[in-house]
Design a protein around this motif. Structure first.
Motif, mmCIF file in Angstrom:
data_model
loop_
_atom_site.group_PDB
_atom_site.id
_atom_site.type_symbol
_atom_site.label_atom_id
_atom_site.label_comp_id
_atom_site.label_asym_id
_atom_site.label_seq_id
_atom_site.Cartn_x
_atom_site.Cartn_y
_atom_site.Cartn_z
ATOM 1 N N UNK A 116 0.836 -1.214 0.000
ATOM 2 C CA UNK A 116 0.000 0.000 0.000
ATOM 3 C C UNK A 116 0.864 1.255 0.000
ATOM 4 N N UNK A 117 1.881 1.282 0.841
ATOM 5 C CA UNK A 117 2.750 2.457 0.924
ATOM 6 C C UNK A 117 3.470 2.703 -0.399
ATOM 7 N N UNK A 118 3.959 1.635 -1.029
ATOM 8 C CA UNK A 118 4.643 1.786 -2.312
ATOM 9 C C UNK A 118 3.683 2.266 -3.391
ATOM 10 N N UNK A 119 2.460 1.756 -3.367
ATOM 11 C CA UNK A 119 1.478 2.121 -4.375
ATOM 12 C C UNK A 119 1.071 3.584 -4.264
ATOM 13 N N UNK A 120 0.621 4.001 -3.068
ATOM 14 C CA UNK A 120 0.090 5.361 -2.947
ATOM 15 C C UNK A 120 1.187 6.413 -2.956
ATOM 16 N N UNK A 121 2.421 5.994 -2.711
ATOM 17 C CA UNK A 121 3.531 6.943 -2.803
ATOM 18 C C UNK A 121 4.048 7.108 -4.215
ATOM 19 N N UNK A 122 3.704 6.168 -5.086
ATOM 20 C CA UNK A 122 4.189 6.218 -6.466
ATOM 21 C C UNK A 122 3.120 6.683 -7.447
ATOM 22 N N UNK A 123 1.890 6.230 -7.260
ATOM 23 C CA UNK A 123 0.801 6.605 -8.176
ATOM 24 C C UNK A 123 0.189 7.902 -7.657
ATOM 25 N N UNK A 124 0.814 9.012 -8.032
ATOM 26 C CA UNK A 124 0.408 10.334 -7.545
ATOM 27 C C UNK A 124 0.481 11.356 -8.681
ATOM 28 N N UNK A 125 -0.324 12.400 -8.613
ATOM 29 C CA UNK A 125 -1.480 12.534 -7.713
ATOM 30 C C UNK A 125 -2.647 11.696 -8.210
#
Length: 209
Positions: free
Chosen positions: A14-23
């Protein structure tokens, strides 16, 4: 670093996903229970699905206990106990705090409209209300719900649009500055959409080496 996601715990994924797929754009979804109670919730796994037909998609996780969230129950077709209708309202800076607050779990049957002090307005084609304060609202009917592990991707066809007069310019172009949409980053961070740049059509390509 090379990472095999299957070797990671869900929290790290989750952390890797939401930190990379931004905004990530935020779907501020208003729906209606079969009993007629309005629900309002934000989802940052959200995007356009296509324009022929005009369609949107967003993804809903299950609750920690494995049960379905109210929005998922509501947007299911009538044959599955829902209403099959919902509105995707824009998440904008003028009520950003209410967007965040609406994610708080409430008992089924209580309305987030009352909890966050936003105003329901009648939709034109479907029964669930739109958010009166939203500059753009997409009235949708559920086309398909696709289960993906502990998530459900909801794909809906837009059957009507509400666009506030002051944000619609010439040639049906949306004035994004007047909309003031916000996006989701990692953790508790959000972003504005005012800092933009343009790449002109025909921008010269870098020479090959």
């Amino acid at each position: 670093m090379e990472i095999d996601p299957e070797l990671l715990d869900p929290s790290t994924r989750y952390k890797l996903l939401i930190g990379s797929v931004v905004p990530r754009p935020i779907a501020f979804v208003s729906s209606l229970s079969p009993e007629g109670v309005a629900n309002l919730a934000p989802f940052s796994y959200f995007n356009a699905a296509g324009h022929k037909p005009l369609a949107l998609m967003f993804s809903i996780s299950l609750k920690p206990d494995g049960s379905e969230k109210d929005t998922l129950r509501n947007v299911r077709p009538a044959s599955e106990g829902g209403t099959g209708e919902y509105v995707i309202n824009l998440a904008v800076e003028s009520y950003a705090h209410q967007v965040a607050e609406s994610s708080e779990p409430l008992p089924y049957g209580e309305s987030e409209f009352d909890y966050v002090n936003l105003s329901p307005a009648p939709s034109r084609v479907i029964k669930p209300p739109r958010v009166a304060e939203s500059p753009v609202a997409f009235e949708c009917r559920t086309l398909q719900i696709v289960p993906v592990g502990e998530f459900h991707i909801v794909i809906g066809q837009v059957v009507h649009l509400f666009v506030r007069d002051d944000v619609l310019g010439e040639n049906n172009r949306i004035n994004v500055d007047k909309v003031g949409a916000i996006g989701r980053m990692a953790g508790y961070e959000y972003c504005r959409t005012g800092d933009r740049f343009e790449i002109p059509n025909g921008f010269p390509k870098q020479p090959s080496v």
